[in-house]
Motif scaffolding. Structure first.
Motif, PDB file in Angstrom:
ATOM      1  N   VAL A 190       0.870  -1.171   0.000  1.00  0.00           N
ATOM      2  CA  VAL A 190       0.000   0.000   0.000  1.00  0.00           C
ATOM      3  C   VAL A 190       0.908   1.222   0.000  1.00  0.00           C
ATOM      4  O   VAL A 190       1.781   1.353   0.853  1.00  0.00           O
ATOM      5  CB  VAL A 190      -0.934   0.023   1.236  1.00  0.00           C
ATOM      6  N   ASP A 191       0.708   2.115  -0.962  1.00  0.00           N
ATOM      7  CA  ASP A 191       1.579   3.280  -1.107  1.00  0.00           C
ATOM      8  C   ASP A 191       1.301   4.313  -0.013  1.00  0.00           C
ATOM      9  O   ASP A 191       0.671   5.341  -0.251  1.00  0.00           O
ATOM     10  CB  ASP A 191       1.412   3.883  -2.497  1.00  0.00           C
TER      11      ASP A 191
ATOM     12  N   CYS B  88      -1.722   8.159   6.313  1.00  0.00           N
ATOM     13  CA  CYS B  88      -1.993   7.072   5.360  1.00  0.00           C
ATOM     14  C   CYS B  88      -2.283   5.772   6.107  1.00  0.00           C
ATOM     15  O   CYS B  88      -3.240   5.065   5.797  1.00  0.00           O
ATOM     16  CB  CYS B  88      -0.802   6.845   4.435  1.00  0.00           C
TER      17      CYS B  88
ATOM     18  N   LYS C  69      -8.371  -0.412  -1.273  1.00  0.00           N
ATOM     19  CA  LYS C  69      -8.425   0.600  -2.329  1.00  0.00           C
ATOM     20  C   LYS C  69      -9.320   1.773  -1.938  1.00  0.00           C
ATOM     21  O   LYS C  69      -9.192   2.859  -2.493  1.00  0.00           O
ATOM     22  CB  LYS C  69      -8.894  -0.021  -3.644  1.00  0.00           C
TER      23      LYS C  69
ATOM     24  N   LYS D 234      -5.315   4.953  -1.949  1.00  0.00           N
ATOM     25  CA  LYS D 234      -3.894   4.656  -2.180  1.00  0.00           C
ATOM     26  C   LYS D 234      -3.735   3.593  -3.269  1.00  0.00           C
ATOM     27  O   LYS D 234      -4.633   2.829  -3.541  1.00  0.00           O
ATOM     28  CB  LYS D 234      -3.231   4.140  -0.893  1.00  0.00           C
ATOM     29  N   THR D 235      -2.545   3.542  -3.851  1.00  0.00           N
ATOM     30  CA  THR D 235      -2.208   2.470  -4.790  1.00  0.00           C
ATOM     31  C   THR D 235      -1.997   1.202  -3.968  1.00  0.00           C
ATOM     32  O   THR D 235      -1.209   1.205  -3.023  1.00  0.00           O
ATOM     33  CB  THR D 235      -0.928   2.811  -5.566  1.00  0.00           C
ATOM     34  N   VAL D 236      -2.721   0.144  -4.325  1.00  0.00           N
ATOM     35  CA  VAL D 236      -2.657  -1.114  -3.563  1.00  0.00           C
ATOM     36  C   VAL D 236      -2.343  -2.258  -4.517  1.00  0.00           C
ATOM     37  O   VAL D 236      -2.923  -2.353  -5.591  1.00  0.00           O
ATOM     38  CB  VAL D 236      -4.010  -1.403  -2.848  1.00  0.00           C
ATOM     39  N   THR D 237      -1.420  -3.131  -4.099  1.00  0.00           N
ATOM     40  CA  THR D 237      -1.070  -4.314  -4.870  1.00  0.00           C
ATOM     41  C   THR D 237      -1.094  -5.525  -3.949  1.00  0.00           C
ATOM     42  O   THR D 237      -0.558  -5.475  -2.841  1.00  0.00           O
ATOM     43  CB  THR D 237       0.350  -4.185  -5.474  1.00  0.00           C
TER      44      THR D 237
END
Length: 67
Positions: free
Chosen positions: A8-9, A15, A55, A59-62
């Motif tokens: 997670v960015d 954040c 998400k 944030k950008t989540v992978t």
């Protein structure tokens, strides 16, 4: 229960606070590793449900994978 690892960015406490808020609604066990931008979640829920929940923070989540 399965353990899942996500990227997670996150850049600050705010954040990680957003991540904490969305995950508390799911009532799952989790750990946040802010320096490495990782979130570890222990849950019986499918990984895609956890991914969509993360998400919601914007944030950008992978999804990295199961632990």
């Amino acid at each position: 229960m399965s353990k899942h690892e996500f990227f997670v960015d996150m850049t600050c406490e705010g954040c990680s606070g957003a991540v904490t808020r969305v995950l508390n609604k799911l009532e799952v066990k989790f750990d946040i590793d802010l320096p490495n931008k990782k979130v570890f979640i222990e849950s019986d829920r499918p990984a895609d449900v956890l991914l969509e929940t993360l998400k919601k923070t914007g944030k950008t989540v992978t999804y990295i994978g199961a632990k």
